[in-house]
Every structure is written in C-alpha cells, then in structure tokens.
Design an enzyme around this catalytic site. Structure first.
Site, PDB file in Angstrom:
ATOM      1  CE  LYS A 152     -46.469 100.792 -43.238  1.00 32.66           C
ATOM      2  NZ  LYS A 152     -47.637 100.000 -42.786  1.00 32.66           N
ATOM      3  CE  LYS A 199     -35.860 100.828 -48.073  1.00 34.96           C
ATOM      4  NZ  LYS A 199     -36.834 100.657 -46.981  1.00 34.96           N
ATOM      5  CB  CYS A 219     -42.695 100.776 -52.504  1.00 36.93           C
ATOM      6  SG  CYS A 219     -44.040  99.676 -51.983  1.00 36.93           S
TER       7      CYS A 219
END
Length: 429
Positions: free
Chosen positions: A95, A231, A193
């Site tokens: 995480k 990402k 995110c």
C-alpha cells in the site's frame, strides 16, 4: 516519433486545453541503467513437461507468474503480504506510503458496491466497487520495518514499494532513499490516486499535468537505484501523454490503470450518497469488473505507443483493472502487458484466488499451444486500427467476394469437358 529534445503535450485545465511544451529535462541518455542488476528470484529446476510456463522476467526481476498484488488493502501490512507470498502471488506491491502518515486519516465505511440486479439487490453479482480510501495511515517507520522483515523472510520474492509525496524534491528523494534501504526490488510511483489531498499536488494531480509529471519524475529518477514504475490515471483525455513523459524521463515501466473517478449512487430510501459517512460522501475510485473494458482500451493505447516509440528498450507495462479470471489476465497480456495486477479481486475473493488465476491462464495457453507468456504477449495489438481503415478493409473484402463468381453466368459458358463440375457449382444443397 517525437524528438527527445522537445515535445508538445496538451495539458487540460479547468476551463480550456492548452499546449504544454515538455523538454524532457529529467531524461539523461547517458544515465546508467537500473535494470538487470537485481535478478533476485531463481527459476529452479526446469521441468521438461508440456505444462505451460507462467514465469516472467520484468525489468530484470524474475517472478513465478505474472500476477501481482496491486497497491491497496491487500498489501497493507506484514501479515497480509506474507499471506500473498505463501499463496503464490508473483509479486506484491505494498500500500502506498508517504513521509507523514499522520496527515492520512481514513473514514469508515469507505467502500460501496454496484450489483448487477436493479436497485443494488444483495443477491446481484458485484460488477463495480467504489472506494474513498486514502494511502497508508500507518507510520512510515512501521511500514519500512515490515518491508525489511518481509524481504528477509522471502528473499527470492519480489516486493515493490508504492510511494506518493507532495510537490517537494527533498521529500520525494528522502522517501526513495528510506524505502530503498529496506531492500525492496522496485518502486511504483502513485501518480494516479483520484481522490484525497489533490490540494497538496499528490496522486492524480501530478499524473494529469505533464509538465509537473516531468519535473517530479526527474527528481525520482535522479535518486532511485531500483526500477521505477509510474502508475497512470485513467481520468485524463489521452493516457499515452503522461505515460510517454514518465518513460522519457527515466522510468522503467508504467502501470495502468488506477481507479476511475466516480459516484457510486444515491440511496433512494435515504436520499444520501454511497458510501455514506455521517450522512455525507465524496467522489471516489471505481474498480472491479465494470472497469475492465476501459482498462483494456487504456492499456492498448499505451502498448501501441510503447511499441512505436520505445520498442527494444526493455521497458515494461503492468495491466490493472477488473481482473477476476485467467481470461481477464490473458486479455491484458495479449494487449502487451508484462504483468497483471489484482487488488479489488483479492478483496472480493481472497488471496487464494491466485491459484484459480494461474490455472485458468494455463488452460488458455494450452488451448492455443502457447508454452510461455512471451509467446502471446502483445499478439492482439496488430488487430487494432482506425475506423477509416476498417471501412477500407470492409469495402475491399466485399469487392473480393463479389469477384468470386458462383456458378455460370450465361448459357454460353457451358463446356463439354467441365459439364458435371459446372452443374455442381449451381447446386444449393
């Protein structure tokens, strides 16, 4: 292909789309490669049986299979990451961590499900999953200690740290240094995110701004000594633009996609949104089966760009989005993915789902006589083209079909030598 000296990107602002010149300040053609010096896993004894080989080597790191725990709750602490390795996952991405965990405050409930049956019937199949969860709220020192312990206990398995920081060079580089000291094999940078702390220029706030992304990637790749994956966010018009920036500025790979910004729905009894926290909610990240087609399209676009502009450079692509079966994974690999990440799927089905994924992927490979992952990686990319080209192809196919005559066109075409065959050519049953 754009030159390495400069490239113009569109940067989408709140009110307009503007052209953003990107100069690749962080890209250094003389930089020493980080790939290939840390092959930490062993192939073991080679089995001569016909069983397909699922092992992959990505940026110099060997994995027993292409299935990777995606960053999120399934990699939130030492206990669950141990479980992932024990069940047989190819790699684990922990995480996301940052320097100041005390700034991260999660709420509960923080998940909401979308089911196939109307009105969210509890009997319906789960097709969508929304989360409003932030990055790790555990102290960085605790996470780092557990990374180190996990690598000591599983020295031949691949552990990847996920990191995210504010717009601050010193903070990014301090975080990289401290994470690398634990012995992690690679770093995935969370530029994607979709919710939480955008005002601090974190997550998708960076991944949606190519100029900002270029600068931050420059800081990261200046410091990192292990392979770096960027990402990508799907919440952008053209995902190839930030992917290109990340690769040009030194990242060894990209991961796609992170979750899609969403509002799960409104409870028609209470009139409050879901997930509901003290009567209120906030937009969150959408995942699970419903996002799979969107993820495939984004991965396909990145893979085609990488093939056109970076072919032969040893860069990697990790596919993410709605993977619950071996067939889902095969689709990502057919579109060019080297690895396939699973996060929500683990939350729904448990860590043991990796055995099912491996078994189903092997069955797919047997069906098509593939013995290794390399044999079909990217195989389906060749079948994607433009709509204009589709029209031309169909028109040509129709023309060719019309050109093939069925039977005789006129009585004068009959011949004595081929009379029987000519007769048969006009029989309908």
């Amino acid at each position: 292909m754009a030159s390495l000296g400069s490239l113009t990107h569109q940067i989408k602002s709140r009110n307009s789309v503007v052209e953003c010149p990107v100069t690749w300040k962080g890209w250094n053609p003389m930089k020493k490669s980080r790939v290939g010096f840390r092959v930490v896993a062993s192939n073991g004894n080679q089995n001569q049986s016909a069983e397909p080989d699922l092992s992959v080597t990505v940026n110099g790191l060997k994995m027993p299979n292409p299935f990777v725990i995606g960053s999120g709750p399934p990699g939130t602490n030492l206990t669950v990451m141990r479980r992932a390795f024990d069940e047989g996952w190819g790699a684990v991405i922990a995480k996301t961590v940052s320097l100041e965990a005390e700034k991260v405050v999660n709420v509960t409930p923080r998940y909401a499900k979308l089911r196939a049956e109307a009105n969210g019937s509890p009997r319906g199949q789960i097709i969508g999953w929304e989360n409003i969860e932030l990055i790790s709220d555990r102290p960085l020192e605790t996470m780092l200690k557990e990374f180190k312990q996990l690598k000591e206990e599983y020295p031949d398995r691949i552990l990847i740290a996920s990191i995210m920081e504010e717009y601050n060079k010193a903070a990014w580089q301090e975080l990289i240094d401290r994470v690398e000291q634990t012995g992690v094999d690679a770093i995935e940078v969370n530029f994607s995110c979709p919710h939480g702390m955008p005002e601090r220029k974190m997550g998708a706030a960076v991944g949606q701004d190519c100029a900002l992304l270029e600068e931050v990637c420059g800081w990261i790749n200046e410091k990192a000594t292990v392979p770096v994956w960027a990402k990508m966010t799907p919440n952008i018009t053209d995902i190839t633009q930030p992917a290109r920036v990340a690769l040009r500025t030194g990242c060894e790979g990209v991961s796609a996609i992170n979750t899609i910004m969403s509002v799960m729905g409104i409870n028609l009894d209470t009139l409050h949104p879901e997930p509901c926290v003290e009567g209120y909610s906030t937009p969150g990240g959408y995942s699970a089966k419903a996002v799979h087609p969107i993820a495939l399209a984004k991965v396909m676009s990145i893979a085609k760009m990488m093939k056109a502009e970076f072919d032969g450079e040893g860069l990697s692509l990790s596919g993410i989005g709605g993977v619950e079966t071996g067939g889902d994974a095969a689709e990502f690999i057919l579109l060019g993915a080297d690895t396939v990440q699973v996060c929500t799927g683990v939350m729904m089905h448990g860590y043991g789902v990796v055995k099912k994924l491996c078994s189903e992927l092997k069955e797919f490979m047997k069906k098509h006589n593939f013995s290794t992952i390399d044999e079909f990686r990217g195989l389906s990319l060749q079948y994607f083209t433009t709509h204009t080209d589709l029209v031309k192809r169909q028109q040509e196919a129709i023309r060719q079909r019309k050109a093939i005559r069925k039977g005789l066109q006129s009585d004068q075409d009959w011949t004595g030598d081929g009379f029987v065959q000519e007769t048969e050519s006009m029989v309908s049953n």
